[in-house]
Design an enzyme around this catalytic site. Structure first.
Site, PDB file in Angstrom:
ATOM      1  CG  ASN A 103      -2.232  -0.744   0.933  1.00  0.00           C
ATOM      2  OD1 ASN A 103      -2.634  -0.937  -0.218  1.00  0.00           O
ATOM      3  ND2 ASN A 103      -2.906  -1.184   1.991  1.00  0.00           N
ATOM      4  CG  HIS A 346       0.521  -9.602   5.719  1.00  0.00           C
ATOM      5  ND1 HIS A 346       0.496  -9.775   7.087  1.00  0.00           N
ATOM      6  CD2 HIS A 346       0.247 -10.818   5.186  1.00  0.00           C
ATOM      7  CE1 HIS A 346       0.225 -11.039   7.372  1.00  0.00           C
ATOM      8  NE2 HIS A 346       0.061 -11.690   6.239  1.00  0.00           N
ATOM      9  CB  CYS A 347       0.040  -2.914   4.219  1.00  0.00           C
ATOM     10  SG  CYS A 347      -0.246  -2.388   5.914  1.00  0.00           S
ATOM     11  CB  ALA A 348       0.411  -6.639   0.252  1.00  0.00           C
TER      12      ALA A 348
END
Length: 391
Positions: A103, A346-348
């Site tokens: 992100n 995991h911000c992905a």
């Protein structure tokens, strides 16, 4: 009840522990130096200048950068990526990124897409997390201005073939700048921005470089600074008779006071890496990855994600265990075994969509560091085997 041993396996979030030299360097700066770099000529101010210069030279050398002055200090990896992305793109430009990206890349691009009409193409990945080369080539346009690629996934650990992708970009979109996000690879294996041939490369200082939080780096290839607008402006201690930001590097992108004590720690962390060598650290990491994958493969109900070959990944391993929510499983590992891992998206989000875990709440992620041992990975495999047998 006896206190559980702490087994830290969340190094993809931040490395821990740090080398003792890192703690000493931060403490020494705070207690005995404490002044602002680049602001005066007295002896301690000169020592502060040298501290920042030492960190810059060490990181540049580790990354094989042409000129240490083209290594810009930021406050984390996201800060470095924002400078590269928002500094490079103008309204109406075209950019390419991938489903593997974090992100820290996806959100700045989405903002520019919504606010400035930047056109963004997002290239898919296969189920192992590799960027689809055919789709990548098709995404490039003659007017593409920026290509952002994640070198090592923070979800699957998958390593992308950066030189091959750079070659495709140079052939099909020669005016595009190539940005690599090395958040999960710098410090973990030998890297050379010159051999890659990239224009920009970003990383935090607190992960593979073993420095404190609040530090980050952006490499800008010589000449590319003419295309990167600064995001922050202010005092630099140089050309102070002018109210325009200096054009010289690194001052163009480093206004205000540095996190000098953090950079003292970053210099110490990088020195520790240099002494042990990235090649030796990579060998240790590969040993841990191989043992971890082997230990997890035979556990009933456990699904692994990412490449089977340890050489195709860094020390990041994601998995799911049947009948367990990722957050529940991570909580149990901590509560019952003292094992600290990360759970969730995991911000992905696009990588999770690619591997089929986005709608399932993500994965549990184990991420190793230089201070982890074979005993650690064998312990986590045994803990998961025990949990898999739980009614």
């Amino acid at each position: 009840m006896a206190e559980l041993k702490r087994v830290y396996l969340d190094n993809a979030a931040t490395s821990w522990p740090k080398p003792e030299s890192v703690y000493r360097a931060v403490d020494e700066y705070q207690r005995h130096l404490g002044c602002s770099p680049g602001r005066s000529v007295y002896r301690d101010a000169s020592r502060a200048d040298q501290t920042v210069a030492d960190a810059r030279h060490r990181v540049a050398r580790l990354w094989d950068a042409e000129d240490p002055q083209h290594l810009i200090f930021t406050f984390n990896g996201s800060d470095a990526l924002n400078l590269a992305i928002r500094g490079a793109l103008r309204p109406g430009d075209h950019a390419v990124t991938t489903a593997a990206d974090h992100n820290s890349v996806l959100r700045p691009l989405r903002f520019l897409e919504d606010a400035q009409g930047v056109r963004v193409t997002r290239v898919p990945c296969d189920a192992a997390g590799h960027v689809r080369i055919d789709a990548f080539a098709q995404a490039l346009l003659p007017k593409t201005r920026l290509v952002a690629v994640n070198h090592a996934s923070n979800v699957t650990g998958t390593l992308q073939d950066v030189p091959r992708l750079v070659e495709i970009v140079r052939r099909q979109a020669p005016d595009a700048l190539f940005l690599v996000d090395a958040a999960q690879s710098l410090g973990h294996l030998p890297l050379s921005v010159r051999e890659w041939g990239v224009d920009l490369a970003a990383a935090p200082g607190h992960k593979g470089l073993l420095g404190p939080m609040g530090t980050g780096v952006l490499y800008i290839r010589p000449g590319v600074e003419e295309r990167i607008a600064p995001l922050r402006l202010g005092g630099t201690g140089s050309q102070s008779d002018e109210d325009r930001q200096p054009a010289i590097l690194p001052d163009k992108y480093e206004p205000g006071n540095h996190n000098a004590s953090g950079l003292a720690g970053l210099a110490a962390g990088t020195a520790w890496l240099e002494e042990r060598t990235p090649a030796a650290l990579r060998s240790h990491e590969l040993t841990l990855i191989a043992a971890l994958l082997e230990g997890l493969r035979g556990i009933p109900g456990l699904t692994l994600y990412g490449p089977d070959d340890p050489l195709e990944r860094v020390g990041v391993v994601s998995f799911r265990l049947e009948s367990f929510d990722p957050h529940e499983l991570a909580g149990l590992l901590d509560l019952r075994f003292g094992i600290q891992v990360r759970s969730g998206i995991h911000c992905a989000p696009r990588m999770h969509a690619a591997i089929g875990t986005l709608e399932l709440g993500g994965t549990v992620r184990i991420s190793t560091g230089p201070f982890n041992t074979l005993e650690d990975v064998e312990y986590v495999a045994a803990a998961l085997r025990e949990l898999s047998r739980a009614p």
